[in-house]
Each structure stands twice: as structure tokens, then as C-alpha cells.
Design an enzyme around this catalytic site. Structure first.
Site, PDB file in Angstrom:
ATOM      1  N   ARG A  40       6.721  53.760 118.595  1.00 21.76           N
ATOM      2  CA  ARG A  40       6.350  54.510 119.791  1.00 21.76           C
ATOM      3  C   ARG A  40       7.060  54.034 121.056  1.00 21.76           C
ATOM      4  O   ARG A  40       7.580  54.841 121.819  1.00 21.76           O
ATOM      5  CB  ARG A  40       4.841  54.392 120.067  1.00 21.76           C
ATOM      6  CG  ARG A  40       4.001  55.355 119.344  1.00 21.76           C
ATOM      7  CD  ARG A  40       2.684  54.712 119.028  1.00 21.76           C
ATOM      8  NE  ARG A  40       2.934  53.620 118.109  1.00 21.76           N
ATOM      9  CZ  ARG A  40       3.023  53.793 116.793  1.00 21.76           C
ATOM     10  NH1 ARG A  40       2.831  54.958 116.285  1.00 21.76           N
ATOM     11  NH2 ARG A  40       3.333  52.796 115.985  1.00 21.76           N
ATOM     12  N   THR A  41       7.057  52.737 121.287  1.00 25.03           N
ATOM     13  CA  THR A  41       7.540  52.253 122.590  1.00 25.03           C
ATOM     14  C   THR A  41       9.024  52.573 122.747  1.00 25.03           C
ATOM     15  O   THR A  41       9.441  53.151 123.759  1.00 25.03           O
ATOM     16  CB  THR A  41       7.288  50.737 122.718  1.00 25.03           C
ATOM     17  OG1 THR A  41       5.925  50.487 122.413  1.00 25.03           O
ATOM     18  CG2 THR A  41       7.601  50.245 124.106  1.00 25.03           C
ATOM     19  N   ARG A  93      11.799  44.413 124.284  1.00 25.16           N
ATOM     20  CA  ARG A  93      10.675  43.838 123.528  1.00 25.16           C
ATOM     21  C   ARG A  93      11.158  42.560 122.876  1.00 25.16           C
ATOM     22  O   ARG A  93      12.239  42.534 122.267  1.00 25.16           O
ATOM     23  CB  ARG A  93      10.179  44.815 122.463  1.00 25.16           C
ATOM     24  CG  ARG A  93       9.178  44.164 121.513  1.00 25.16           C
ATOM     25  CD  ARG A  93       8.504  45.169 120.614  1.00 25.16           C
ATOM     26  NE  ARG A  93       7.584  46.006 121.361  1.00 25.16           N
ATOM     27  CZ  ARG A  93       6.774  46.909 120.805  1.00 25.16           C
ATOM     28  NH1 ARG A  93       6.797  47.096 119.502  1.00 25.16           N
ATOM     29  NH2 ARG A  93       5.958  47.622 121.547  1.00 25.16           N
ATOM     30  N   HIS A 109       1.963  43.998 127.684  1.00 28.33           N
ATOM     31  CA  HIS A 109       2.646  45.235 127.248  1.00 28.33           C
ATOM     32  C   HIS A 109       2.402  46.281 128.348  1.00 28.33           C
ATOM     33  O   HIS A 109       1.643  47.228 128.180  1.00 28.33           O
ATOM     34  CB  HIS A 109       2.049  45.679 125.914  1.00 28.33           C
ATOM     35  CG  HIS A 109       2.846  46.698 125.161  1.00 28.33           C
ATOM     36  ND1 HIS A 109       3.885  47.412 125.725  1.00 28.33           N
ATOM     37  CD2 HIS A 109       2.734  47.137 123.878  1.00 28.33           C
ATOM     38  CE1 HIS A 109       4.384  48.232 124.807  1.00 28.33           C
ATOM     39  NE2 HIS A 109       3.708  48.090 123.685  1.00 28.33           N
ATOM     40  N   LYS A 153      24.846  35.190 115.748  1.00 29.79           N
ATOM     41  CA  LYS A 153      25.925  34.181 115.818  1.00 29.79           C
ATOM     42  C   LYS A 153      25.549  33.042 116.752  1.00 29.79           C
ATOM     43  O   LYS A 153      26.343  32.152 117.014  1.00 29.79           O
ATOM     44  CB  LYS A 153      27.216  34.835 116.333  1.00 29.79           C
ATOM     45  CG  LYS A 153      27.719  35.993 115.508  1.00 29.79           C
ATOM     46  CD  LYS A 153      28.944  36.614 116.204  1.00 29.79           C
ATOM     47  CE  LYS A 153      29.116  38.067 115.821  1.00 29.79           C
ATOM     48  NZ  LYS A 153      30.052  38.751 116.744  1.00 29.79           N
TER      49      LYS A 153
END
Ligand code: CP
Length: 314
Positions: free
Chosen positions: A50-51, A100, A128, A79
């Protein structure tokens, strides 16, 4: 001034209501070219449906272009590139970064090493804020206001960043929170202290049944966050502690709405989906408009400009 959104806890009441008005304006007219020429980067170091997709929809519907990644394994972080250097690099390419990350504090850190705005799309178990913005918008839409509500938070109150974020953002609106969680996943002490320091009422319940939730205006269900557990046996013990079924809604108030940030596992039975109190899928839809508001706000585009916008497509 860095206009990053790391938490909503520092926003004034007027600013929250202003962003809700902006979300309403975008819900009226979601398709525009107001962000033509802008680039939004979505950096997802943790999974999302969703986000990420609603941020990308929000940006695309406003005429911006989107770059980014959905899996850090395909980036140079494998890396050994540091988050510091990744943010520096992406800042060369984009006008705003939506990120996120699994580490609490990662979004704050990112905002301190770049001039372009960071929107926190979830940092570990911490915050959030874009979810909270759509939660506030959903509550406002369904209740007609944000004031004096009884909000029941159910499930994983320890690791659930959405409940932490919502609790802090509601401080201006005189809520009464009701916490319902297994002992192992109860609301952390720091958030209870936050409530006390901000005159937020809260009650802790040990049972979850139709009598307990009969006074609820908002019933906010959450998933137990398996990915945060170090002991999977403990997860197995607590994962299905509280399950909402249709029959538990017999005594619900007319205005009750059931929210859930999603994804859901078993904590809401599918027989609830067709109950008029269920609102979680509409809630997720509201995420597009709330995120359009956040993207425009961090890019310093005002509500007045949005109201007078001549780039509306339909
Ligand atoms: N609510 C929420 O954050 O959902 P996703 O994890 O799918 O983005």
C-alpha cells in the site's frame, strides 16, 4: 528549511486540519499536472504494497515521475554502500525521497544529510506518519471531526508503528485510547508516558469482546508484526490472541468504523468485510489523497495553490 515528514507528533492542530483539507481537495480532483517536472524517489528497504503503490499513484496522478527501488538487494547497498551515501546520491536525482527502512531513526538520519525533503514511509517499530495522515483523514471523513473520540487500538501495540504514530498525532484532539494487546505486546512504557505528559486519556483492557468494544468510535485492528520478533516461538504463541468476528459487532455504536493499516492476517475475520462498520479498504484508498497532500506540502505547494490549480484533468 528542511520540510521533511519524520513524524506528525510535531505538527500543530491547525497544520493537521490543513493537511486534511488538502486531502479533501485531492479527493475531489486527484488527476492534475501540478507536479509536472518533479521527480519522486521511493526507496523501500522493507517490503510494502500500500505505502509504496499509493505514494507512486499519488505522484503519477499529479504529473510527477517516480524512480526508486522495492528491494535493497538490487542496489549498491549489497556492495556495502552506506545509507548516508545512498541518500546523498538519490538527492542528486530527485526532488523528494519517500523512504521505508527497518531501522528506527533512519528517516530522521536521512533528513539530516540532505537538503531535499524526506517522507518517512515507516522506520522500524517507530513511526509511520503517512499512514497516520490517511488514518486521520479516514477518521475525519467518517466521524465528521477528530475531537473527543474513543479509539480502541488492538493487537501488536509494541511493534506496531502505525499505532505509535496515531497516538502521538491525536494529542490535540482529546481522545480516549483503549489498549487491547497480549501482555508481551502491550503499549511500550514510553508511549504511556507520552500520553500522561500530553493529557491523553488511556485505558488498558485484558479482554476483547462485544461489551468491551461497545463504546468504540474507532476500532483500530493491527497485525502482529512477525518480522520484528527475535523468538518465533513467542510469535506463534501470541499471533492469534485477538480476532474480530462479525458477531462481536452486535452492540457497536452506529458511528463505529473499523480501521486496519493492512496487511491483515487472521485478526479480522473475512465475515467482517461486508459489515457496514468495516472501513479498512476505503481507508487504504484514502492513502492516495493523503499522500498527495504530503508530497505537495513538502514541496512547498500551498492549499491555496491547489484550490486555484488550473492543471486539473477531470
Ligand atoms: N499499511 C502499510 O504500511 O502497508 P504496506 O506495508 O503494504 O505498505
Amino acid at each position: 528549511m528542511n520540510r521533511s515528514v519524520i513524524t506528525l507528533a510535531n505538527l500543530s492542530k491547525d497544520k493537521i486540519l490543513y493537511l486534511i483539507k488538502m486531502s479533501e481537495e485531492f479527493e475531489r480532483h486527484p488527476n492534475r499536472r501540478i507536479l509536472e517536472g518533479k521527480i519522486v524517489a521511493t526507496l523501500f528497504f522493507e517490503p510494502s504494497t500500500r505505502t509504496r503503490l499509493s505514494f507512486e499513484t499519488a505522484a503519477n496522478r499529479l504529473g510527477a515521475r517516480v524512480i526508486g527501488f522495492t528491494d535493497p538487494k538490487v542496489t549498491s547497498s549489497t556492495k556495502g554502500e552506506t545509507l548516508h551515501d545512498t541518500i546523498k546520491m538519490v538527492s542528486n536525482y530527485a526532488d523528494v525521497i519517500v523512504m521505508r527502512h527497518y531501522l528506527e531513526g533512519a528517516a530522521q538520519y536521512a533528513s539530516e544529510i540532505t537538503e531535499i525533503p524526506i517522507i518517512n514511509a515507516g522506520d522500524g517499530s517507530n513511526q509511520h506518519p503517512s499512514q497516520t495522515m490517511l488514518d486521520l483523514y479516514s477518521i475525519y471523513k467518517t466521524q465528521g471531526h477528530l475531537d473527543n473520540l474513543h479509539i480502541y487500538l488492538v493487537g501488536d501495540l509494541k511493534y506496531g508503528r502505525t499505532v505509535h504514530s496515531l497516538l502521538m498525532a491525536m494529542r490535540h484532539f482529546n481522545p480516549t485510547f483503549h489498549f487491547i494487546a497480549p501482555k508481551e505486546l502491550e503499549m511500550p512504557e514510553e508511549y504511556k508516558i507520552y500520553c500522561k505528559n500530553n493529557q491523553i486519556n488511556f485505558v488498558e483492557h485484558t479482554n476483547f469482546n462485544e461489551d468491551i468494544i461497545a463504546d468504540a468510535d474507532i476500532l483500530y485492528m493491527t497485525r502482529v508484526q512477525k518480522e520484528r520478533f527475535t523468538d518465533l516461538m513467542e510469535y506463534e504463541r501470541v499471533k492469534d490472541s485477538f480476532i474480530l468476528s462479525n458477531h462481536m459487532l452486535r452492540k457497536a455504536k452506529d458511528n463505529l468504523k473499523i480501521l486496519h493499516p493492512l496487511p491483515r492476517l487472521k485478526e479480522i475475520n473475512m465475515d467482517v468485510d461486508s459489515n457496514p462498520h468495516a472501513y479498512y479498504f476505503e481507508q487504504a484508498h484514502n492513502g492516495v489523497f493523503a499522500r498527495q497532500a504530503l508530497i505537495c506540502d513538502v514541496l512547498n505547494i500551498s492549499l491555496e495553490e491547489i484550490i486555484n490549480d488550473k492543471t486539473i484533468i477531470n
